[in-house]
Scaffold this active site. Structure first.
Site, PDB file in Angstrom:
ATOM      1  N   GLU A 211     -52.823   4.378  28.066  1.00 16.75           N
ATOM      2  CA  GLU A 211     -52.465   3.037  27.298  1.00 16.75           C
ATOM      3  C   GLU A 211     -51.173   2.612  28.224  1.00 16.75           C
ATOM      4  OE1 GLU A 211     -51.674  -0.420  26.217  1.00 16.75           O
ATOM      5  OE2 GLU A 211     -53.524   0.474  25.684  1.00 16.75           O
TER       6      GLU A 211
ATOM      7  N   ARG B 268     -55.408  -6.282  11.716  1.00 13.87           N
ATOM      8  CA  ARG B 268     -55.577  -5.674  12.775  1.00 13.87           C
ATOM      9  C   ARG B 268     -54.631  -4.570  12.737  1.00 13.87           C
ATOM     10  NH1 ARG B 268     -58.296  -6.987  17.914  1.00 13.87           N
ATOM     11  NH2 ARG B 268     -58.765  -8.863  17.005  1.00 13.87           N
TER      12      ARG B 268
ATOM     13  N   TYR C 132     -59.106 -15.961   5.388  1.00 12.88           N
ATOM     14  CA  TYR C 132     -59.563 -14.981   4.585  1.00 12.88           C
ATOM     15  C   TYR C 132     -58.069 -14.215   4.288  1.00 12.88           C
ATOM     16  CZ  TYR C 132     -60.000 -12.731   9.115  1.00 12.88           C
ATOM     17  OH  TYR C 132     -59.749 -12.183  10.467  1.00 12.88           O
TER      18      TYR C 132
ATOM     19  N   ASP D 118     -64.497  -5.427  25.438  1.00 14.30           N
ATOM     20  CA  ASP D 118     -64.156  -6.746  26.065  1.00 14.30           C
ATOM     21  C   ASP D 118     -64.275  -6.559  27.610  1.00 14.30           C
ATOM     22  OD1 ASP D 118     -63.900  -8.353  23.714  1.00 14.30           O
ATOM     23  OD2 ASP D 118     -61.675  -8.567  23.799  1.00 14.30           O
TER      24      ASP D 118
END
Length: 400
Positions: free
Chosen positions: A34, A108, A220, A299
């Site tokens: 990462e 998230r 939401y 993605d």
């Protein structure tokens, strides 16, 4: 564990972290690269329908996720033209009963934290922050992956490299340099607010979907119901890559002007303290997802519009299918890896393309104007709640 059982995953997003767990469950040693020095929340709320939550539960994440997630009881479909709700699609127990897994909405950051904790607890996963994929070469023993941390370059032997490094993927650029993301002409604005800042009728455990002229709005609860996540989608020309640029409140207010949007929708927008925006890019169908022992996931392979709420879900599914495709590899040689990765892509491509088409179609439907919007609202009312949920079975009831 033998070095020949090493898989390197580039990218520690939702897809990359999930893939590291599914691969480790199949007995691989996994190294996750990462480039960021620390993992920070990007985006706000995320929807995890049963096709994704089922996989996360099977990975042992339910106890980490359930206390922070909200299980919405329904999707409330609202029309700016009609001024309010036109249909209610049940979720909650109804969706869980049909699909055998929960429908969650969650921050998230909470999902990422649960995945990172599980990765950190696993003895066969090595998460390397501030470490970037740089190059890969093929040879008789498999792959040599070059990674860089600061000014230090390091080489590592692996049987496979998985590019889970997002829409601007460095791994994809290495494999398919001519494939470039395309700006959709749409911009997503996101923000959160404290639930206690709204009247009680706005904080029910529901997903609100407001459809209107050339824009739509989704809201939401997240963070165990303490916050409300708000996402507004509008047309525009601003297309800077990135996930979190500051947004001007006046700009979003103009897009949802009182002449076109009812007060209930505008109150949600006005309650958000600070907006961030990101341009929505997609990828064309790239055909192959792998070249030899290097493959793409999430993605990096199939970035899509968010209007089916399946971007994260497709990445989680990819991770499960990837691990299953590699599960027969014994580590005695690497000759079977390319074919296993081709099999993974074949198993995923048709479903992902269908979800991409659905997302594009739904975006167009949400943004209809004039007589077309009237016809849309009448058609949605006519479907009825049970049929509406049944139409989601092909997404929600998917299993590896």
């Amino acid at each position: 564990m033998a070095l020949t059982r090493t898989v390197i995953v580039a990218g520690a997003g939702i897809g990359g972290l999930t893939a590291s767990l599914t691969l480790a469950a199949q007995g691989f040693r996994v190294v996750v690269l990462e480039k960021a020095d620390r993992l920070e929340e990007a985006g706000a709320g995320i929807q995890l329908s049963p096709n994704a939550s089922r996989i996360l539960v099977e990975l042992g994440l339910e106890q980490r996720l359930a206390p922070r997630a909200v299980t919405p009881e329904a999707v409330s479909i609202m029309s700016a033209r009609a001024g309010g709700e036109i249909a209610l699609m049940p979720l909650g127990e109804a969706a869980a009963f049909r699909a055998g897994a929960p429908y969650w909405v969650i921050h998230r950051a909470d999902l990422q934290a649960a995945l990172v904790a599980a990765v950190s607890d696993h003895p066969d996963i090595d998460l390397r922050l501030g470490c970037q994929f740089e190059d890969v070469t093929k040879h008789a023993k498999g792959l040599t992956v070059v990674q860089r941390r600061g000014n230090v370059r390091q080489q590592e032997l692996a049987v496979a490299l998985i590019g889970a490094d997002g829409i601007w993927s460095s791994v994809r650029g290495h494999l398919f340099p001519d494939v470039q993301p395309k700006f959709s002409g749409l911009i997503a604005w996101r923000g959160t607010l404290e639930a206690n800042a709204l009247p009680r009728e706005y904080t029910a455990p529901r997903v609100q979907l407001w459809m209107g002229p050339n824009a739509h709005l989704v809201a939401y609860p997240i963070s165990a119901g303490r916050q409300i996540n708000v996402v507004a989608i509008v047309s525009g020309t601003w297309n800077r890559p990135g996930w979190s640029e500051p947004g001007d409140l006046n700009e979003i207010k103009d897009a949802f002007a009182a002449s076109r949007w009812p007060s209930a929708a505008r109150m949600l927008l006005g309650a958000v303290d600070g907006w961030r925006k990101w341009a929505l890019f997609t990828l064309p169908d790239i055909g192959d997802w792998n070249a030899g022992s290097v493959a793409l996931l999430g993605d990096a392979a199939h970035a899509m519009l968010p209007f089916a709420a399946q971007g994260a879900g497709m990445a989680v599914e990819d991770a499960a299918v990837l691990a299953k495709s590699l599960s027969d590899f014994t580590g005695e040689n690497t000759s079977g890896i390319p074919e296993a990765l081709k099999r993974y892509a074949r198993m995923r491509r048709a479903r992902v393309l269908r979800v991409q088409r659905t997302a594009r179609q739904q975006g167009r439907i949400y943004h209809l104007t004039g007589p077309a919007a009237i016809a849309r609202d009448l058609a949605i009312r006519a479907i009825g709640p049970e049929r509406m949920l049944a139409r989601q079975d092909w997404i929600y009831d998917w299993r590896v």
